[in-house]
Design a protein around this motif. Structure first.
Motif, PDB file in Angstrom:
ATOM      1  N   ASP A 289       0.837  -1.207   0.000  1.00 12.62           N
ATOM      2  CA  ASP A 289       0.000   0.000   0.000  1.00 12.62           C
ATOM      3  C   ASP A 289       0.874   1.259   0.000  1.00 12.62           C
ATOM      4  OD1 ASP A 289      -2.336   1.488  -0.055  1.00 12.62           O
ATOM      5  OD2 ASP A 289      -2.480   1.590   2.130  1.00 12.62           O
ATOM      6  N   SER A 290       1.906   1.238  -0.850  1.00 12.89           N
ATOM      7  CA  SER A 290       2.869   2.347  -0.904  1.00 12.89           C
ATOM      8  C   SER A 290       2.321   3.503  -1.725  1.00 12.89           C
ATOM      9  CB  SER A 290       4.199   1.868  -1.504  1.00 12.89           C
ATOM     10  OG  SER A 290       4.753   0.831  -0.734  1.00 12.89           O
ATOM     11  N   LYS A 291       2.341   4.679  -1.142  1.00 11.32           N
ATOM     12  CA  LYS A 291       1.870   5.879  -1.827  1.00 11.32           C
ATOM     13  C   LYS A 291       3.018   6.651  -2.470  1.00 11.32           C
ATOM     14  CE  LYS A 291      -2.151   4.840  -0.229  1.00 11.32           C
ATOM     15  NZ  LYS A 291      -3.069   4.046  -1.088  1.00 11.32           N
ATOM     16  N   VAL A 292       4.249   6.361  -2.019  1.00  8.45           N
ATOM     17  CA  VAL A 292       5.439   6.996  -2.597  1.00  8.45           C
ATOM     18  C   VAL A 292       6.397   5.899  -3.049  1.00  8.45           C
ATOM     19  CG1 VAL A 292       7.405   8.534  -2.210  1.00  8.45           C
ATOM     20  CG2 VAL A 292       5.204   9.029  -1.124  1.00  8.45           C
ATOM     21  N   ILE A 293       6.824   5.970  -4.300  1.00  8.58           N
ATOM     22  CA  ILE A 293       7.777   5.013  -4.863  1.00  8.58           C
ATOM     23  C   ILE A 293       9.022   5.790  -5.277  1.00  8.58           C
ATOM     24  CG2 ILE A 293       8.187   3.317  -6.678  1.00  8.58           C
ATOM     25  CD1 ILE A 293       5.120   2.987  -6.844  1.00  8.58           C
ATOM     26  N   VAL A 294      10.192   5.297  -4.847  1.00  5.38           N
ATOM     27  CA  VAL A 294      11.455   5.971  -5.135  1.00  5.38           C
ATOM     28  C   VAL A 294      12.346   5.037  -5.937  1.00  5.38           C
ATOM     29  CG1 VAL A 294      13.457   7.144  -4.156  1.00  5.38           C
ATOM     30  CG2 VAL A 294      11.260   7.252  -2.966  1.00  5.38           C
ATOM     31  N   LEU A 295      12.898   5.529  -7.021  1.00  8.35           N
ATOM     32  CA  LEU A 295      13.829   4.733  -7.827  1.00  8.35           C
ATOM     33  C   LEU A 295      14.946   5.616  -8.353  1.00  8.35           C
ATOM     34  CD1 LEU A 295      12.487   5.802 -10.616  1.00  8.35           C
ATOM     35  CD2 LEU A 295      11.174   3.707 -10.541  1.00  8.35           C
ATOM     36  N   ALA A 296      15.956   4.984  -8.927  1.00  8.20           N
ATOM     37  CA  ALA A 296      17.091   5.733  -9.467  1.00  8.20           C
ATOM     38  C   ALA A 296      16.734   6.321 -10.825  1.00  8.20           C
ATOM     39  CB  ALA A 296      18.307   4.815  -9.597  1.00  8.20           C
ATOM     40  N   ASN A 297      17.290   7.477 -11.133  1.00 12.48           N
ATOM     41  CA  ASN A 297      17.108   8.093 -12.446  1.00 12.48           C
ATOM     42  C   ASN A 297      18.106   7.459 -13.423  1.00 12.48           C
ATOM     43  OD1 ASN A 297      15.534  10.398 -13.695  1.00 12.48           O
ATOM     44  ND2 ASN A 297      17.586  10.864 -14.421  1.00 12.48           N
ATOM     45  N   SER A 298      17.987   6.146 -13.568  1.00  9.26           N
ATOM     46  CA  SER A 298      18.878   5.354 -14.409  1.00  9.26           C
ATOM     47  C   SER A 298      18.145   4.949 -15.680  1.00  9.26           C
ATOM     48  CB  SER A 298      19.296   4.096 -13.643  1.00  9.26           C
ATOM     49  OG  SER A 298      18.143   3.319 -13.315  1.00  9.26           O
ATOM     50  N   ASN A 299      18.804   4.161 -16.528  1.00  7.22           N
ATOM     51  CA  ASN A 299      18.121   3.665 -17.720  1.00  7.22           C
ATOM     52  C   ASN A 299      16.906   2.824 -17.331  1.00  7.22           C
ATOM     53  OD1 ASN A 299      19.955   4.872 -19.459  1.00  7.22           O
ATOM     54  ND2 ASN A 299      21.291   3.084 -19.542  1.00  7.22           N
ATOM     55  N   ILE A 300      17.081   1.989 -16.312  1.00  8.94           N
ATOM     56  CA  ILE A 300      15.965   1.167 -15.843  1.00  8.94           C
ATOM     57  C   ILE A 300      14.877   2.049 -15.249  1.00  8.94           C
ATOM     58  CG2 ILE A 300      15.281  -0.558 -14.115  1.00  8.94           C
ATOM     59  CD1 ILE A 300      17.948  -1.946 -14.571  1.00  8.94           C
ATOM     60  N   GLY A 301      15.286   2.999 -14.403  1.00  7.87           N
ATOM     61  CA  GLY A 301      14.317   3.885 -13.775  1.00  7.87           C
ATOM     62  C   GLY A 301      13.531   4.701 -14.782  1.00  7.87           C
ATOM     63  N   ALA A 302      14.210   5.176 -15.833  1.00  3.31           N
ATOM     64  CA  ALA A 302      13.535   5.970 -16.855  1.00  3.31           C
ATOM     65  C   ALA A 302      12.514   5.139 -17.617  1.00  3.31           C
ATOM     66  CB  ALA A 302      14.561   6.562 -17.821  1.00  3.31           C
ATOM     67  N   SER A 303      12.870   3.882 -17.889  1.00  2.06           N
ATOM     68  CA  SER A 303      11.969   3.009 -18.645  1.00  2.06           C
ATOM     69  C   SER A 303      10.768   2.590 -17.814  1.00  2.06           C
ATOM     70  CB  SER A 303      12.727   1.759 -19.120  1.00  2.06           C
ATOM     71  OG  SER A 303      13.778   2.104 -19.992  1.00  2.06           O
TER      72      SER A 303
END
Length: 325
Positions: free
Chosen positions: A88-102
């Motif tokens: 039930d996550s309302k905030v998701i954080v990821l890296a601004n990487s190739n994977i993150g962008a896709s």
């Protein structure tokens, strides 16, 4: 409700950019009065995932599906979306990487979430708003963006947040299945070609980069770049003209149309500094330029400059580093 952090892994190790993202996510969780849970993508080991506790992560979800070892857009998107719904996550954080962008854009549509990329600071949550600062125009400006809606996705720019290290803390690693099917892997590449960087350091993850341009005069002189890179533990890179004439492979091309890097140290050797190249490296914390032309545009963006012939400077610089080691 917890903050969900997407952790990228390769060869069993957590990528450095994901350690920064984990630290960012745990600090966001503190701001919101909740905890941070991670979901791992790629090839990981339970021992290394447990160490994410040092970055403030309390729990790590890991799907051991073997086909997740390599990036598959559809499968990764479903995996993260399923984890977000489970927690039930309302905030998701990821890296601004190739994977993150896709994955970020797909997640935004799938979860009906607002999305901010290239984020450089923790959000401001005063008065119930959710305001993030992101880089814009190839790092030449910043924009404050208000994220609205129930769910929010933040893609964090590399080297913008210092990774936390609380020694001795461990995270709980929990087996997790996103119930992936063959259809989720329909966009998997038919063949995965692994391209090793010189010295074994992946360019997008490198803390230090030594890069060469046309001033190196030919591929036969690239040992000067490689020797310095080896001495300081750096990845090697090149400018677009160098890769265009096949002096170096295209996966080493840094710039607006190549790989964007954000190392702590970027050493440019014999590169004039065209605006397209600068757009790919201007997030580096320290830029050192070596060029015999004192009017080379790159000097305007440099923190340190050496006016001299790379064939004279590089051997001396490499020897000086070895003497200090």
């Amino acid at each position: 409700m917890s903050v969900l952090v997407v952790v990228e892994c390769d060869g069993g190790e957590v990528k450095k950019s994901s350690l920064e993202v984990a630290s960012y996510g745990s600090q966001v969780a503190q701001l919101l009065g909740t905890t941070a849970t991670a979901v791992a993508v790629g090839e990981a080991t339970e021992a290394n995932l447990a160490k994410l506790g040092e970055q403030g992560i309390t729990k790590v979800l890991y799907d051991a599906e073997p086909r997740l070892k390599d990036f598959v857009n559809g499968a990764y998107t479903k995996l993260i979306a399923t984890a977000a719904q489970k927690e039930d996550s309302k905030v998701i954080v990821l890296a601004n990487s190739n994977i993150g962008a896709s994955v970020g854009s797909r997640l935004s549509v799938r979860l009906q979430a607002s999305l901010a990329t290239n984020v450089v600071e923790l959000p401001k949550t005063d008065g119930g708003s959710f305001l993030v600062k992101r880089g814009a125009f190839s790092g030449k400006a910043f924009a404050d963006v208000k994220l609205e809606g129930e769910r929010k996705i933040i893609a964090v720019k590399k080297n913008s947040i210092e990774a936390l290290h609380e020694a001795g803390k461990t995270a709980q690693v929990e087996g997790f299945s996103a119930q992936l099917t063959d259809a989720d892997f329909a966009d998997a590449p038919k063949q995965v070609v692994m391209q090793d960087q010189a010295g074994g350091i992946l360019l997008p993850e490198a803390d230090k980069v030594v890069s060469g341009g046309r001033g190196m005069k030919g591929p036969e002189n690239w040992s000067l770049i490689e020797d310095l890179a080896k001495a300081i533990g750096a990845a090697t890179a090149c400018s677009k003209p160098v890769s265009d004439v096949d002096w170096r492979p295209h996966h080493e091309h840094v710039g607006q149309t190549g790989i964007t890097v954000s190392p702590n140290l970027y050493i440019a050797c014999g590169i004039s500094g065209a605006i397209q190249h600068l757009a790919g490296v201007n997030s580096s914390k320290v830029i050192v330029v070596i060029n015999k032309d004192p009017e080379a545009p790159f000097f305007k963006a440099a923190d340190y400059g050496i006016v001299g012939d790379v064939f004279d400077v590089l051997p001396k610089l490499t020897q000086a580093v070895k003497e200090l080691s």
